[in-house]
Design a protein around this motif. Structure first.
Motif, PDB file in Angstrom:
ATOM      1  N   ILE A  13       0.839  -1.204   0.000  1.00 34.52           N
ATOM      2  CA  ILE A  13       0.000   0.000   0.000  1.00 34.52           C
ATOM      3  C   ILE A  13       0.873   1.252   0.000  1.00 34.52           C
ATOM      4  O   ILE A  13       0.607   2.217  -0.723  1.00 34.52           O
ATOM      5  CB  ILE A  13      -0.949  -0.006   1.218  1.00 34.52           C
ATOM      6  CG1 ILE A  13      -1.947  -1.163   1.084  1.00 34.52           C
ATOM      7  CG2 ILE A  13      -1.666   1.332   1.357  1.00 34.52           C
ATOM      8  CD1 ILE A  13      -2.735  -1.440   2.352  1.00 34.52           C
ATOM      9  N   GLY A  14       1.937   1.255   0.800  1.00 34.75           N
ATOM     10  CA  GLY A  14       2.778   2.438   0.946  1.00 34.75           C
ATOM     11  C   GLY A  14       3.552   2.826  -0.300  1.00 34.75           C
ATOM     12  O   GLY A  14       3.601   3.998  -0.668  1.00 34.75           O
ATOM     13  N   ALA A  15       4.160   1.868  -0.961  1.00 34.41           N
ATOM     14  CA  ALA A  15       4.994   2.176  -2.129  1.00 34.41           C
ATOM     15  C   ALA A  15       4.188   2.794  -3.285  1.00 34.41           C
ATOM     16  O   ALA A  15       4.587   3.834  -3.809  1.00 34.41           O
ATOM     17  CB  ALA A  15       5.750   0.930  -2.596  1.00 34.41           C
ATOM     18  N   PRO A  16       3.064   2.222  -3.675  1.00 34.11           N
ATOM     19  CA  PRO A  16       2.308   2.859  -4.752  1.00 34.11           C
ATOM     20  C   PRO A  16       1.748   4.233  -4.361  1.00 34.11           C
ATOM     21  O   PRO A  16       1.653   5.129  -5.191  1.00 34.11           O
ATOM     22  CB  PRO A  16       1.155   1.884  -5.030  1.00 34.11           C
ATOM     23  CG  PRO A  16       1.557   0.605  -4.431  1.00 34.11           C
ATOM     24  CD  PRO A  16       2.505   0.921  -3.319  1.00 34.11           C
ATOM     25  N   LEU A  17       1.402   4.391  -3.086  1.00 33.75           N
ATOM     26  CA  LEU A  17       0.894   5.681  -2.635  1.00 33.75           C
ATOM     27  C   LEU A  17       1.974   6.757  -2.748  1.00 33.75           C
ATOM     28  O   LEU A  17       1.717   7.870  -3.217  1.00 33.75           O
ATOM     29  CB  LEU A  17       0.372   5.575  -1.203  1.00 33.75           C
ATOM     30  CG  LEU A  17      -0.279   6.829  -0.624  1.00 33.75           C
ATOM     31  CD1 LEU A  17      -1.420   7.315  -1.506  1.00 33.75           C
ATOM     32  CD2 LEU A  17      -0.784   6.525   0.785  1.00 33.75           C
ATOM     33  N   ARG A  18       3.197   6.418  -2.349  1.00 29.79           N
ATOM     34  CA  ARG A  18       4.310   7.370  -2.495  1.00 29.79           C
ATOM     35  C   ARG A  18       4.560   7.666  -3.968  1.00 29.79           C
ATOM     36  O   ARG A  18       4.765   8.816  -4.368  1.00 29.79           O
ATOM     37  CB  ARG A  18       5.587   6.835  -1.851  1.00 29.79           C
ATOM     38  CG  ARG A  18       6.779   7.761  -2.078  1.00 29.79           C
ATOM     39  CD  ARG A  18       8.018   7.362  -1.293  1.00 29.79           C
ATOM     40  NE  ARG A  18       8.266   5.956  -1.214  1.00 29.79           N
ATOM     41  CZ  ARG A  18       9.101   5.288  -1.999  1.00 29.79           C
ATOM     42  NH1 ARG A  18       9.757   5.895  -2.977  1.00 29.79           N
ATOM     43  NH2 ARG A  18       9.304   4.007  -1.819  1.00 29.79           N
ATOM     44  N   ILE A  37       5.747  15.584   1.134  1.00 32.55           N
ATOM     45  CA  ILE A  37       4.478  15.225   1.780  1.00 32.55           C
ATOM     46  C   ILE A  37       4.533  13.784   2.289  1.00 32.55           C
ATOM     47  O   ILE A  37       4.104  13.492   3.409  1.00 32.55           O
ATOM     48  CB  ILE A  37       3.305  15.431   0.811  1.00 32.55           C
ATOM     49  CG1 ILE A  37       3.088  16.931   0.570  1.00 32.55           C
ATOM     50  CG2 ILE A  37       2.032  14.779   1.340  1.00 32.55           C
ATOM     51  CD1 ILE A  37       2.119  17.232  -0.561  1.00 32.55           C
ATOM     52  N   ALA A  38       5.063  12.883   1.466  1.00 28.49           N
ATOM     53  CA  ALA A  38       5.176  11.485   1.893  1.00 28.49           C
ATOM     54  C   ALA A  38       6.068  11.359   3.122  1.00 28.49           C
ATOM     55  O   ALA A  38       5.713  10.662   4.084  1.00 28.49           O
ATOM     56  CB  ALA A  38       5.718  10.622   0.752  1.00 28.49           C
ATOM     57  N   ASN A  39       7.223  12.021   3.117  1.00 30.46           N
ATOM     58  CA  ASN A  39       8.142  11.913   4.247  1.00 30.46           C
ATOM     59  C   ASN A  39       7.572  12.519   5.524  1.00 30.46           C
ATOM     60  O   ASN A  39       7.668  11.923   6.599  1.00 30.46           O
ATOM     61  CB  ASN A  39       9.484  12.555   3.914  1.00 30.46           C
ATOM     62  CG  ASN A  39      10.314  11.689   3.017  1.00 30.46           C
ATOM     63  OD1 ASN A  39      10.120  10.485   2.939  1.00 30.46           O
ATOM     64  ND2 ASN A  39      11.248  12.292   2.316  1.00 30.46           N
ATOM     65  N   VAL A  40       6.979  13.688   5.406  1.00 28.18           N
ATOM     66  CA  VAL A  40       6.451  14.339   6.603  1.00 28.18           C
ATOM     67  C   VAL A  40       5.229  13.597   7.130  1.00 28.18           C
ATOM     68  O   VAL A  40       5.135  13.312   8.327  1.00 28.18           O
ATOM     69  CB  VAL A  40       6.136  15.825   6.330  1.00 28.18           C
ATOM     70  CG1 VAL A  40       5.433  16.472   7.503  1.00 28.18           C
ATOM     71  CG2 VAL A  40       7.427  16.587   6.020  1.00 28.18           C
ATOM     72  N   ALA A  67       7.871   1.646   3.104  1.00 31.51           N
ATOM     73  CA  ALA A  67       7.693   1.781   1.657  1.00 31.51           C
ATOM     74  C   ALA A  67       7.173   3.159   1.271  1.00 31.51           C
ATOM     75  O   ALA A  67       7.483   3.661   0.205  1.00 31.51           O
ATOM     76  CB  ALA A  67       6.733   0.707   1.155  1.00 31.51           C
ATOM     77  N   PHE A  68       6.373   3.761   2.135  1.00 33.62           N
ATOM     78  CA  PHE A  68       5.765   5.057   1.836  1.00 33.62           C
ATOM     79  C   PHE A  68       6.771   6.191   1.941  1.00 33.62           C
ATOM     80  O   PHE A  68       6.762   7.109   1.145  1.00 33.62           O
ATOM     81  CB  PHE A  68       4.590   5.298   2.786  1.00 33.62           C
ATOM     82  CG  PHE A  68       3.868   6.592   2.555  1.00 33.62           C
ATOM     83  CD1 PHE A  68       3.253   6.865   1.341  1.00 33.62           C
ATOM     84  CD2 PHE A  68       3.773   7.527   3.569  1.00 33.62           C
ATOM     85  CE1 PHE A  68       2.573   8.064   1.141  1.00 33.62           C
ATOM     86  CE2 PHE A  68       3.101   8.720   3.374  1.00 33.62           C
ATOM     87  CZ  PHE A  68       2.493   8.988   2.158  1.00 33.62           C
ATOM     88  N   THR A  69       7.630   6.122   2.926  1.00 31.26           N
ATOM     89  CA  THR A  69       8.601   7.193   3.122  1.00 31.26           C
ATOM     90  C   THR A  69       9.969   6.774   2.628  1.00 31.26           C
ATOM     91  O   THR A  69      10.217   5.605   2.350  1.00 31.26           O
ATOM     92  CB  THR A  69       8.741   7.583   4.603  1.00 31.26           C
ATOM     93  OG1 THR A  69       9.393   6.520   5.295  1.00 31.26           O
ATOM     94  CG2 THR A  69       7.401   7.870   5.227  1.00 31.26           C
ATOM     95  N   THR A  70      10.823   7.754   2.582  1.00 31.67           N
ATOM     96  CA  THR A  70      12.215   7.464   2.254  1.00 31.67           C
ATOM     97  C   THR A  70      13.099   7.728   3.462  1.00 31.67           C
ATOM     98  O   THR A  70      14.305   7.634   3.365  1.00 31.67           O
ATOM     99  CB  THR A  70      12.672   8.334   1.078  1.00 31.67           C
ATOM    100  OG1 THR A  70      12.465   9.708   1.413  1.00 31.67           O
ATOM    101  CG2 THR A  70      11.901   7.997  -0.174  1.00 31.67           C
ATOM    102  N   TRP A  71      12.483   8.025   4.582  1.00 32.61           N
ATOM    103  CA  TRP A  71      13.319   8.380   5.724  1.00 32.61           C
ATOM    104  C   TRP A  71      12.718   8.063   7.095  1.00 32.61           C
ATOM    105  O   TRP A  71      13.190   8.557   8.114  1.00 32.61           O
ATOM    106  CB  TRP A  71      13.688   9.829   5.647  1.00 32.61           C
ATOM    107  CG  TRP A  71      12.545  10.803   5.858  1.00 32.61           C
ATOM    108  CD1 TRP A  71      11.239  10.628   5.574  1.00 32.61           C
ATOM    109  CD2 TRP A  71      12.663  12.113   6.402  1.00 32.61           C
ATOM    110  NE1 TRP A  71      10.535  11.748   5.894  1.00 32.61           N
ATOM    111  CE2 TRP A  71      11.375  12.678   6.402  1.00 32.61           C
ATOM    112  CE3 TRP A  71      13.728  12.869   6.871  1.00 32.61           C
ATOM    113  CZ2 TRP A  71      11.137  13.961   6.864  1.00 32.61           C
ATOM    114  CZ3 TRP A  71      13.471  14.148   7.325  1.00 32.61           C
ATOM    115  CH2 TRP A  71      12.197  14.681   7.319  1.00 32.61           C
ATOM    116  N   SER A  72      11.722   7.229   7.170  1.00 34.91           N
ATOM    117  CA  SER A  72      11.067   6.963   8.445  1.00 34.91           C
ATOM    118  C   SER A  72      12.034   6.441   9.501  1.00 34.91           C
ATOM    119  O   SER A  72      11.986   6.868  10.657  1.00 34.91           O
ATOM    120  CB  SER A  72       9.896   6.000   8.258  1.00 34.91           C
ATOM    121  OG  SER A  72      10.316   4.797   7.660  1.00 34.91           O
ATOM    122  N   THR A  73      12.896   5.540   9.135  1.00 41.07           N
ATOM    123  CA  THR A  73      13.850   5.010  10.109  1.00 41.07           C
ATOM    124  C   THR A  73      14.817   6.095  10.571  1.00 41.07           C
ATOM    125  O   THR A  73      15.148   6.185  11.751  1.00 41.07           O
ATOM    126  CB  THR A  73      14.626   3.823   9.512  1.00 41.07           C
ATOM    127  OG1 THR A  73      13.681   2.837   9.119  1.00 41.07           O
ATOM    128  CG2 THR A  73      15.582   3.225  10.520  1.00 41.07           C
TER     129      THR A  73
END
Length: 112
Positions: A13-18, A37-40, A67-73
């Motif tokens: 779900i996260g990757a296609p949404l991003r 927007i995805a990262n925040v 998958a949605f963000t590029t920086w959550s970790t």
């Protein structure tokens, strides 16, 4: 098996949404607004899901936010480092991650 399935569903779900967000805003601005927007918002979701008591929700969140963000970790590491008063290591991780990431991009571009 349930763990892998929940992480996978979240990621699916996260990757296609991003991807959709990025493409929706691409070309409209000279700024990566979709990714921002995805990262925040993903960082908000990470924080929100951290408070969940249900381990199944957390497993879904790992896949979705990863998958949605590029920086959550990166954001979570920075948050917990600061909360645990590991100021020197947190600042080093923050600055080094950004600078090394930029250097890696430059290196990758030059090797392409």
């Amino acid at each position: 098996m349930t763990n892998i399935l929940l992480v996978s569903i979240g990621a699916a779900i996260g990757a296609p949404l991003r991807f959709w967000l990025d493409n929706y805003f691409k070309g409209k601005y000279r700024f990566p607004l979709g990714i921002m927007i995805a990262n925040v918002s993903g960082s908000f979701f990470v924080g929100l899901f951290l408070g969940a008591n249900d381990s199944l929700v957390k497993l879904f969140a790992i896949g979705f936010c990863g998958a949605f963000t590029t920086w959550s970790t990166f954001v979570i590491d920075t948050y917990f480092g600061w909360q645990n008063k590991l100021y020197d290591k947190t600042i080093l991780n923050f600055v080094a991650s950004l600078l090394l990431g930029l250097a890696a991009v430059k290196l990758g571009v030059s090797l392409a």
